[in-house]
Design an enzyme around this catalytic site. Structure first.
Site, short mmCIF file in Angstrom:
data_model
loop_
_atom_site.label_atom_id
_atom_site.label_comp_id
_atom_site.label_asym_id
_atom_site.label_seq_id
_atom_site.Cartn_x
_atom_site.Cartn_y
_atom_site.Cartn_z
N LEU A 45 0.85 -1.19 0.00
CA LEU A 45 0.00 0.00 0.00
C LEU A 45 0.89 1.24 0.00
CD1 LEU A 45 -2.83 -0.74 2.61
CD2 LEU A 45 -3.12 -0.44 0.15
N ASP A 46 0.57 2.21 -0.85
CA ASP A 46 1.30 3.48 -0.84
C ASP A 46 1.13 4.14 0.53
OD1 ASP A 46 2.03 3.18 -3.48
OD2 ASP A 46 0.31 4.32 -4.24
#
Length: 304
Positions: A45-46
């Site tokens: 996940l960013d």
């Protein structure tokens, strides 16, 4: 001086990742909390995004590819009227539009994004270009041409219209889908501009928000057995995969690297597929099944 390499802990932890934290940092902190020897995560996940980040400990790390390759679900808020260089609210605005679509217009284009579609990922992504991360090149001012990729959108719904020209969506998609790109492309299809103001993963493989825990809450827990109660069994990942219940004798064979005959397990005319062998409710091995044999691919090294 003898170094403590950590404990042999096996299982899953479903972290509700906070905004502004990297996925690797979550793993590092979780590994330190549990004093674990080995840990990894599924589906990066960013830092901008929040939500489900499965962390695997010990032997569960051998199952990460199954979770990473699984279906993902996200909710996202799309801001209409501008486009940024990162396709999210943390970037710089690069173009603007006075077109603000209404609910009927938005609902009318969503079907065009269902099925297999081609995306051009954002330049601010972890994709490697000639051995270097695209975001590193972009930050240095290098012009990056991103290769298009094919992904699959299984479901896409408008959840609600929001104030200030925003709309909230839910998407169910394949591995490799850039939701930032999806939001940008929806806005473009509507003759507008858009970027993601919020992104939250609600499901990753067989893990969802019902199993989540905040890392901050874990860090407030006393070390020891109190932490281990938050771990999910390795078998929790099982979803949409062939499961074979094997005898103790056959489990021993698989653990020694030996193959089994598929006939005894009803795979006489089987095509090639991956599955897992279990004995007495415990994982024995990831196996490759075909009409000739059931062969171990990855063996789990913990006591049955």
């Amino acid at each position: 001086m003898k170094h403590n390499k950590g404990e042999d802990i096996n299982g899953w932890l479903v972290v509700d990742k906070a905004r502004g934290v990297g996925s690797t940092d979550v793993v590092r902190r979780a590994k330190r909390l549990f004093r674990a020897r080995k840990a990894g995560h599924a589906g990066t996940l960013d830092p901008f995004a929040t939500g489900v980040l499965p962390v695997a400990f010990g032997e569960a790390t051998k199952l990460l590819p199954f979770v990473t390759d699984g279906v993902k679900e996200y909710e996202f808020v799309l801001q209409f009227g501008a486009e940024t260089d990162t396709d999210d609210s943390e970037g710089q605005i690069v173009s603007e539009s006075g077109k603000f679509p209404d609910q009927e217009e938005i609902s009318g284009v969503l079907s065009q994004f269902l099925g297999r579609i081609v995306q051009v990922p954002p330049v601010y992504s972890a994709i490697k270009i000639n051995g270097q991360r695209a975001y590193d090149l972009a930050r240095r001012g290098v012009v990056v041409e991103m290769p298009p990729r094919e992904v699959e959108i299984y479901a896409l719904n408008l959840l609600e219209m929001m104030p200030e020209n925003r709309a909230k969506f839910k998407v169910c998609c394949s591995k490799g889908t850039y939701v930032r790109t999806l939001g940008r492309d929806i806005a473009r299809k509507l003759g507008s501009k858009g970027y993601l103001q919020a992104l939250r993963r609600t499901k990753c493989g067989n893990f969802d928000l019902k199993q989540k825990i905040l890392l901050e809450n874990l860090e407030k827990t006393v070390y020891g057995e109190n932490l281990k109660k938050f771990l999910l069994p390795m078998e929790t990942f099982l979803c949409d995969i062939t499961v074979i219940a094997v005898s103790e004798a056959d489990a021993a064979k698989l653990k020694m690297g030996q193959s089994l005959s598929p006939r005894g397990y009803g795979f006489c005319e089987a095509g090639s597929e991956e599955g897992v062998a279990m004995c007495q409710g415990r994982l024995v091995a990831v196996v490759r099944i075909d009409a000739r044999r059931i062969a171990p691919v990855r063996v789990f090294n913990y006591n049955l």
